[in-house]
Write a protein that holds these residues in place. Structure first.
Motif, PDB file in Angstrom:
ATOM      1  N   LEU A  89     -91.164 -16.427  -4.565  1.00  0.00           N
ATOM      2  CA  LEU A  89     -91.444 -17.560  -5.447  1.00  0.00           C
ATOM      3  C   LEU A  89     -90.185 -18.002  -6.187  1.00  0.00           C
ATOM      4  CD1 LEU A  89     -94.899 -16.422  -6.891  1.00  0.00           C
ATOM      5  CD2 LEU A  89     -94.462 -18.109  -5.097  1.00  0.00           C
ATOM      6  N   ILE A  90     -89.374 -17.039  -6.595  1.00  0.00           N
ATOM      7  CA  ILE A  90     -88.105 -17.382  -7.257  1.00  0.00           C
ATOM      8  C   ILE A  90     -87.203 -18.137  -6.295  1.00  0.00           C
ATOM      9  CG2 ILE A  90     -85.987 -16.416  -8.224  1.00  0.00           C
ATOM     10  CD1 ILE A  90     -87.747 -14.194  -9.461  1.00  0.00           C
ATOM     11  N   ASP A  91     -87.109 -17.661  -5.066  1.00  0.00           N
ATOM     12  CA  ASP A  91     -86.292 -18.344  -4.060  1.00  0.00           C
ATOM     13  C   ASP A  91     -86.794 -19.775  -3.823  1.00  0.00           C
ATOM     14  OD1 ASP A  91     -84.627 -16.164  -3.749  1.00  0.00           O
ATOM     15  OD2 ASP A  91     -85.727 -15.372  -2.013  1.00  0.00           O
ATOM     16  N   ALA A  92     -88.100 -19.952  -3.798  1.00  0.00           N
ATOM     17  CA  ALA A  92     -88.669 -21.287  -3.605  1.00  0.00           C
ATOM     18  C   ALA A  92     -88.311 -22.204  -4.775  1.00  0.00           C
ATOM     19  CB  ALA A  92     -90.185 -21.190  -3.451  1.00  0.00           C
ATOM     20  N   ALA A  93     -88.384 -21.686  -5.995  1.00  0.00           N
ATOM     21  CA  ALA A  93     -88.036 -22.486  -7.175  1.00  0.00           C
ATOM     22  C   ALA A  93     -86.553 -22.840  -7.166  1.00  0.00           C
ATOM     23  CB  ALA A  93     -88.396 -21.742  -8.454  1.00  0.00           C
ATOM     24  N   LEU A  94     -85.715 -21.911  -6.751  1.00  0.00           N
ATOM     25  CA  LEU A  94     -84.277 -22.168  -6.689  1.00  0.00           C
ATOM     26  C   LEU A  94     -83.925 -23.217  -5.638  1.00  0.00           C
ATOM     27  CD1 LEU A  94     -82.824 -18.564  -7.097  1.00  0.00           C
ATOM     28  CD2 LEU A  94     -82.706 -20.449  -8.747  1.00  0.00           C
ATOM     29  N   SER A  95     -84.755 -23.323  -4.601  1.00  0.00           N
ATOM     30  CA  SER A  95     -84.492 -24.323  -3.564  1.00  0.00           C
ATOM     31  C   SER A  95     -85.087 -25.678  -3.912  1.00  0.00           C
ATOM     32  CB  SER A  95     -85.019 -23.834  -2.215  1.00  0.00           C
ATOM     33  OG  SER A  95     -86.429 -23.787  -2.230  1.00  0.00           O
ATOM     34  N   GLY A  96     -85.693 -25.797  -5.090  1.00  0.00           N
ATOM     35  CA  GLY A  96     -86.190 -27.096  -5.552  1.00  0.00           C
ATOM     36  C   GLY A  96     -87.689 -27.282  -5.492  1.00  0.00           C
ATOM     37  N   GLU A  97     -88.409 -26.307  -4.989  1.00  0.00           N
ATOM     38  CA  GLU A  97     -89.860 -26.427  -4.895  1.00  0.00           C
ATOM     39  C   GLU A  97     -90.505 -26.127  -6.247  1.00  0.00           C
ATOM     40  OE1 GLU A  97     -93.481 -24.652  -2.126  1.00  0.00           O
ATOM     41  OE2 GLU A  97     -91.399 -24.312  -1.564  1.00  0.00           O
ATOM     42  N   GLU A  98     -91.560 -26.857  -6.567  1.00  0.00           N
ATOM     43  CA  GLU A  98     -92.283 -26.601  -7.809  1.00  0.00           C
ATOM     44  C   GLU A  98     -93.224 -25.422  -7.580  1.00  0.00           C
ATOM     45  OE1 GLU A  98     -95.716 -29.000  -9.670  1.00  0.00           O
ATOM     46  OE2 GLU A  98     -93.910 -29.696 -10.695  1.00  0.00           O
ATOM     47  N   VAL A  99     -93.112 -24.403  -8.435  1.00  0.00           N
ATOM     48  CA  VAL A  99     -93.938 -23.208  -8.296  1.00  0.00           C
ATOM     49  C   VAL A  99     -94.767 -23.052  -9.571  1.00  0.00           C
ATOM     50  CG1 VAL A  99     -93.935 -20.707  -7.967  1.00  0.00           C
ATOM     51  CG2 VAL A  99     -92.196 -22.110  -6.839  1.00  0.00           C
ATOM     52  N   VAL A 100     -96.093 -23.078  -9.396  1.00  0.00           N
ATOM     53  CA  VAL A 100     -97.022 -22.948 -10.527  1.00  0.00           C
ATOM     54  C   VAL A 100     -97.893 -21.725 -10.287  1.00  0.00           C
ATOM     55  CG1 VAL A 100     -98.922 -24.033 -11.794  1.00  0.00           C
ATOM     56  CG2 VAL A 100     -97.047 -25.434 -10.908  1.00  0.00           C
ATOM     57  N   ILE A 101     -98.058 -20.928 -11.336  1.00  0.00           N
ATOM     58  CA  ILE A 101     -98.918 -19.740 -11.249  1.00  0.00           C
ATOM     59  C   ILE A 101    -100.199 -20.027 -12.019  1.00  0.00           C
ATOM     60  CG2 ILE A 101     -99.136 -17.287 -11.762  1.00  0.00           C
ATOM     61  CD1 ILE A 101     -96.073 -17.114 -11.582  1.00  0.00           C
ATOM     62  N   ASP A 102    -101.332 -19.853 -11.330  1.00  0.00           N
ATOM     63  CA  ASP A 102    -102.648 -20.083 -11.935  1.00  0.00           C
ATOM     64  C   ASP A 102    -103.211 -18.778 -12.473  1.00  0.00           C
ATOM     65  OD1 ASP A 102    -102.496 -22.695 -11.130  1.00  0.00           O
ATOM     66  OD2 ASP A 102    -103.936 -22.504  -9.487  1.00  0.00           O
ATOM     67  N   LYS A 103    -103.884 -18.897 -13.607  1.00  0.00           N
ATOM     68  CA  LYS A 103    -104.614 -17.752 -14.171  1.00  0.00           C
ATOM     69  C   LYS A 103    -106.034 -18.218 -14.446  1.00  0.00           C
ATOM     70  CE  LYS A 103    -104.547 -14.201 -17.644  1.00  0.00           C
ATOM     71  NZ  LYS A 103    -103.826 -13.561 -18.709  1.00  0.00           N
ATOM     72  N   ASP A 104    -106.990 -17.535 -13.870  1.00  0.00           N
ATOM     73  CA  ASP A 104    -108.404 -17.892 -13.995  1.00  0.00           C
ATOM     74  C   ASP A 104    -108.659 -19.329 -13.549  1.00  0.00           C
ATOM     75  OD1 ASP A 104    -108.928 -15.355 -15.051  1.00  0.00           O
ATOM     76  OD2 ASP A 104    -108.486 -16.030 -17.098  1.00  0.00           O
ATOM     77  N   GLY A 105    -107.937 -19.758 -12.504  1.00  0.00           N
ATOM     78  CA  GLY A 105    -108.165 -21.090 -11.935  1.00  0.00           C
ATOM     79  C   GLY A 105    -107.465 -22.227 -12.647  1.00  0.00           C
ATOM     80  N   LEU A 106    -106.738 -21.921 -13.714  1.00  0.00           N
ATOM     81  CA  LEU A 106    -106.027 -22.962 -14.461  1.00  0.00           C
ATOM     82  C   LEU A 106    -104.527 -22.718 -14.395  1.00  0.00           C
ATOM     83  CD1 LEU A 106    -108.266 -22.996 -17.660  1.00  0.00           C
ATOM     84  CD2 LEU A 106    -108.312 -24.642 -15.781  1.00  0.00           C
ATOM     85  N   ALA A 107    -103.767 -23.800 -14.282  1.00  0.00           N
ATOM     86  CA  ALA A 107    -102.313 -23.667 -14.255  1.00  0.00           C
ATOM     87  C   ALA A 107    -101.857 -23.021 -15.557  1.00  0.00           C
ATOM     88  CB  ALA A 107    -101.665 -25.033 -14.085  1.00  0.00           C
ATOM     89  N   ALA A 108    -101.090 -21.939 -15.435  1.00  0.00           N
ATOM     90  CA  ALA A 108    -100.676 -21.196 -16.626  1.00  0.00           C
ATOM     91  C   ALA A 108     -99.175 -21.298 -16.878  1.00  0.00           C
ATOM     92  CB  ALA A 108    -101.077 -19.730 -16.495  1.00  0.00           C
TER      93      ALA A 108
END
Length: 77
Positions: free
Chosen positions: A15-34
């Motif tokens: 996920l860190i590598d994806a963010a560094l390459s410009g991709e938006e990375v969102v982590i959900d907690k209990d179905g909601l973007a956290a």
């Protein structure tokens, strides 16, 4: 890309590598973007002497004033 906390725990490096390459990375907690993983903006290092060669003579503030300057400073004619 959106992933759950459980997936983020196992694939954090990817996920860190994806963010560094410009991709938006969102982590959900209990179905909601956290949280969002974003790269840190790299700043230019501070450069000393930024005005070197651009400033004329600089007065020596530790030298005594001349009589004309002292008179003007004290509000004289």
């Amino acid at each position: 890309m959106k992933v759950s906390v459980q997936v983020a725990e196992t694939k954090l490096s990817e996920l860190i590598d994806a963010a560094l390459s410009g991709e938006e990375v969102v982590i959900d907690k209990d179905g909601l973007a956290a949280v969002k993983i974003v790269p840190i903006q790299k700043s230019k290092p501070f450069k000393f002497g930024l005005l070197e060669g651009k400033v004329g003579t600089v007065p020596d503030f530790f030298e005594p004033m001349g009589e004309d300057d002292l008179t003007a400073w004290e509000g004289g004619p």
